[in-house]
Design an enzyme around this catalytic site. Sequence first.
Site, short mmCIF file in Angstrom:
data_model
loop_
_atom_site.label_atom_id
_atom_site.label_comp_id
_atom_site.label_asym_id
_atom_site.label_seq_id
_atom_site.Cartn_x
_atom_site.Cartn_y
_atom_site.Cartn_z
N ASP A 30 0.83 -1.19 0.00
CA ASP A 30 0.00 0.00 0.00
C ASP A 30 0.88 1.26 0.00
O ASP A 30 1.68 1.44 -0.91
CB ASP A 30 -0.96 -0.07 1.21
CG ASP A 30 -2.04 0.98 1.20
OD1 ASP A 30 -3.04 0.79 0.48
OD2 ASP A 30 -1.88 2.00 1.91
N HIS A 85 -7.02 -7.11 0.84
CA HIS A 85 -5.98 -6.07 0.71
C HIS A 85 -4.86 -6.27 1.72
O HIS A 85 -3.68 -6.05 1.40
CB HIS A 85 -6.62 -4.70 0.90
CG HIS A 85 -5.65 -3.56 0.86
ND1 HIS A 85 -4.94 -3.22 -0.26
CD2 HIS A 85 -5.27 -2.68 1.81
CE1 HIS A 85 -4.17 -2.18 -0.02
NE2 HIS A 85 -4.35 -1.83 1.25
#
Length: 291
Positions: free
Chosen positions: A106, A271
Amino acid sequence: MTPTIPQFDYQRVAVGDVVLNVAVGGAGSPVVLLHGFPQTHLMWRHVAADLAGDHTVIVPDLRGYGASDKPAEHDRSTYAKRTMAKDVVELATALGHETFALAGHDRGALVAVRAGLDHPERVTHLAVLDVLPTLDMWDVLHGADAAVAFHLYLMAQPPGLPERMIEASADAFFGFFLDAWGTGTDAIPAEVRAEYLRASRAAVPSIVADYRASAGIDVEHDRADRAAGRRLAMPVTVLQQDWGAALGYDAAGLWSAWATDLEHRTLDAGHFMAEQAPNEVVAQLRALLAR
């Protein structure tokens, strides 16, 4: 008591104008792991413990996050990925490593990519978890589908409003992403979730500044690299959910424009894949390090 990675040593290391909180464990060739949003270095706890069996594993909190320093956004460069990448390179130097493998998730992945572009002589291998390069990220977001990334647009606004809005309901804001991106698993224990929320609540201005940079100076740096034909020269592995199918783009194709030696993998994980599918992430990292 603040959670830690078991059997890792913690220290504070001065790099440039900040002091970073860093956990170090294991022995062998160095691997640096960079966390994402809204997390801290703890997101790597499973992966780091495994890799420490045969690597020196270095797991910092990025500037502006966790227990690392959170300088005020005095200009656009304070939280530019170029600045944050320089922190990582100087951290490795301070710990005695001239070269190192680098993995980021991320926000940390954006820092890792910038480190690979700016310091190719230092980064031997690069792993990117569930993100697109900044320039491509903005290009693929359009229409109603861009609502999934509403936070990018909120935190891109000038200083003041986004900070006040998020600080007014910080736990609800950051907790939304832990829930929405976690695909309903129990991969993030209650004590770790609480630490993520506490750390994020205490870092709203610097987190917003990090995101604001990605709508401005980071885009400029990416455009300059693209215009100059710069690409990542080291072996690169990208691990992603199937965002391309959801948003209508070719993720592997986008990444191939940035990396000369690319392995692109779509994982059936949420994620937070380093916490939700740590064994698979470790296997992919070990395959990268063998290249």
